[in-house]
Motif scaffolding. Structure first.
Motif, short mmCIF file in Angstrom:
data_model
loop_
_atom_site.label_atom_id
_atom_site.label_comp_id
_atom_site.label_asym_id
_atom_site.label_seq_id
_atom_site.Cartn_x
_atom_site.Cartn_y
_atom_site.Cartn_z
N LEU A 1 0.82 -0.83 -0.14
CA LEU A 1 0.19 0.10 0.09
C LEU A 1 1.03 1.45 -0.38
O LEU A 1 2.10 0.87 0.93
CB LEU A 1 -1.13 -0.12 1.02
N GLU A 2 0.81 2.20 -0.80
CA GLU A 2 1.34 3.70 -0.68
C GLU A 2 1.43 4.09 0.40
O GLU A 2 0.28 4.62 1.24
CB GLU A 2 0.68 4.13 -1.63
N ASN A 3 2.13 4.46 1.01
CA ASN A 3 2.44 5.01 2.80
C ASN A 3 1.45 4.18 3.75
O ASN A 3 1.38 4.29 3.98
CB ASN A 3 1.79 6.72 2.43
N GLY A 4 2.38 3.25 2.95
CA GLY A 4 1.88 1.52 3.95
C GLY A 4 1.94 1.91 5.17
O GLY A 4 1.58 1.51 6.60
N ASN A 5 3.57 2.35 5.77
CA ASN A 5 3.95 2.18 6.90
C ASN A 5 3.06 3.04 7.76
O ASN A 5 2.81 3.88 8.94
CB ASN A 5 4.80 2.57 7.38
N LEU A 6 2.38 4.26 7.27
CA LEU A 6 1.42 5.45 7.77
C LEU A 6 0.54 4.60 8.09
O LEU A 6 -0.39 5.73 9.04
CB LEU A 6 1.10 7.02 7.50
#
Length: 176
Positions: A89-94
């Motif tokens: 997922l794009e920017n998954g860590n956030l």
């Protein structure tokens, strides 16, 4: 009437993860993606350092398409771990806390996606046509989303999830 109900259930199931996210987690800077980092991801295909992306697509479109299909399948797979979803997922860590909460959603446990077409619009973005399935039955056939190249991995874009949130009738979701 049943078809509309399945469509809303599928959209809600896929979008349920965004309801709890902070506004910064779903924001889109309008670029649709980011410049790949020099460190390859464990799930990214490796390419020689001398290969340059084509003007309208990646250097290896077949490998990129294969990765997009695999990553979309993983993201919408109710059996996939939160960690696996974070990676695709794009920017998954956030969005990790949100994805963890999504794992327990009853509707999400019935939803999956099948990619039916990928069209590259730039070296770092693609339009993805997919069927959103509920219990294996298409609830949103021919849906459109985007995939972005981030950290050398083709990921499901945050824009795609926000569009599903809007379709579910929850236009006031944080960040969308």
């Amino acid at each position: 009437m049943v078809h509309v109900r399945h469509r809303r259930t599928a959209a809600w199931a896929a979008a349920a993860v965004l309801i709890l996210v902070p506004a910064a987690g779903c924001s889109d800077d309008g670029g649709g993606g980011s410049t790949p980092s020099p460190t390859p991801s464990a799930t990214a295909p490796t390419t020689p350092a001398t290969s340059a992306p084509a003007a309208d697509g990646p250097a290896d479109p077949a490998a990129a398409k294969q990765q997009i299909e695999a990553n979309w399948t993983t993201f919408f797979d109710p059996e996939a771990s939160t960690e696996d979803k974070v990676k695709v997922l794009e920017n998954g860590n956030l969005l990790r806390p949100l994805l963890a909460a999504f794992g327990g959603d009853e509707n999400a446990a019935q939803s999956s996606a099948k990619v039916t077409d990928v069209q590259f619009t730039s070296p770092t973005e693609a339009t993805v046509t997919y069927d959103l399935l509920v219990g294996g039955t298409p609830a949103l056939p021919g849906a459109k989303g985007t995939s972005v190249l981030q950290d050398d991995t083709w990921k499901v874009s945050v824009k795609t999830l926000c569009a599903l949130v809007k379709l579910s009738g929850n236009a006031a979701a944080p960040g969308c």
